[in-house]
Design an enzyme around this catalytic site. Structure first.
Site, short mmCIF file in Angstrom:
data_model
loop_
_atom_site.label_atom_id
_atom_site.label_comp_id
_atom_site.label_asym_id
_atom_site.label_seq_id
_atom_site.Cartn_x
_atom_site.Cartn_y
_atom_site.Cartn_z
N HIS A 91 2.03 2.27 -3.40
CA HIS A 91 1.04 3.01 -4.18
C HIS A 91 1.20 4.52 -4.00
O HIS A 91 0.97 5.29 -4.92
CB HIS A 91 -0.39 2.62 -3.78
N GLU B 103 0.82 -1.21 0.00
CA GLU B 103 0.00 0.00 0.00
C GLU B 103 0.86 1.26 0.00
O GLU B 103 0.53 2.24 -0.69
CB GLU B 103 -0.97 0.00 1.19
#
Length: 178
Positions: free
Chosen positions: A144, A141
């Site tokens: 990202h 994550e």
């Protein structure tokens, strides 16, 4: 808030670096967290996948990620960063809601130390290891937020497989099988 559309592989915003959140207490940040919560819950309910999501995946270039692990409270992390990590790496299966039809093997740290803010603006540190596969999930994550996708961490092009083939051969022995 509504379930948001998740940007798919090839969308240029997925390759952009997200901006730091200036004020984690701002109502707009709480709205982003709500949208992330609703969106990942929808994907989990409809596909069986989705334990976390990053704001850039819904087109919001802010440094916000959200973890929604089964049986645990929703965990938003604002302006997260890795401040320490294991000296070694490991190879794990990875996939992404932005290209859920593709699975691959990637390299990640077995443990990381993360610094982040909560919605009240307070700073926290957390150690993430193999429990709940938290270290690899947070790394995915946080990538990202820097415009990095799991495909960029690919260890071997021969490990790429379709979702159907992954589920047939590998899912039971992966974090996705739990």
């Amino acid at each position: 808030m509504p379930v948001r559309t998740i940007l798919q592989l090839g969308h240029p915003l997925l390759r952009q670096v997200a901006a730091p959140v200036a004020d984690p207490t701002a109502p707009e940040v709480a709205d982003i967290v709500t949208d992330l919560t609703d969106t990942v819950a929808h994907w989990r309910a409809t596909t069986g996948y989705g334990r976390a999501i990053a704001a850039p995946q819904i087109g919001v270039l802010q440094r916000v990620i959200l973890l929604r692990l089964p049986g645990q409270p929703v965990w938003p992390l604002i302006n997260p960063s890795i401040i320490d990590h294991s000296p070694d790496t490991m190879e794990v299966w990875d996939a992404c809601l932005s290209f859920l039809s593709i699975f691959m093997r990637v390299r990640r740290y077995p443990w990381i130390q993360v610094r982040y803010q909560d919605l009240q603006g307070h700073w926290h540190e957390a150690h993430a290891g193999a429990e709940d596969d938290l270290a690899e999930l947070l790394q995915h994550e946080m990538d990202h937020l820097d415009g990095i996708l799991a495909l960029d961490r690919l260890t071997d092009v021969n490990s790429i497989c379709s979702r159907q083939e992954f589920e047939r051969q590998f899912k039971a022995d992966s974090p996705y099988g739990r």
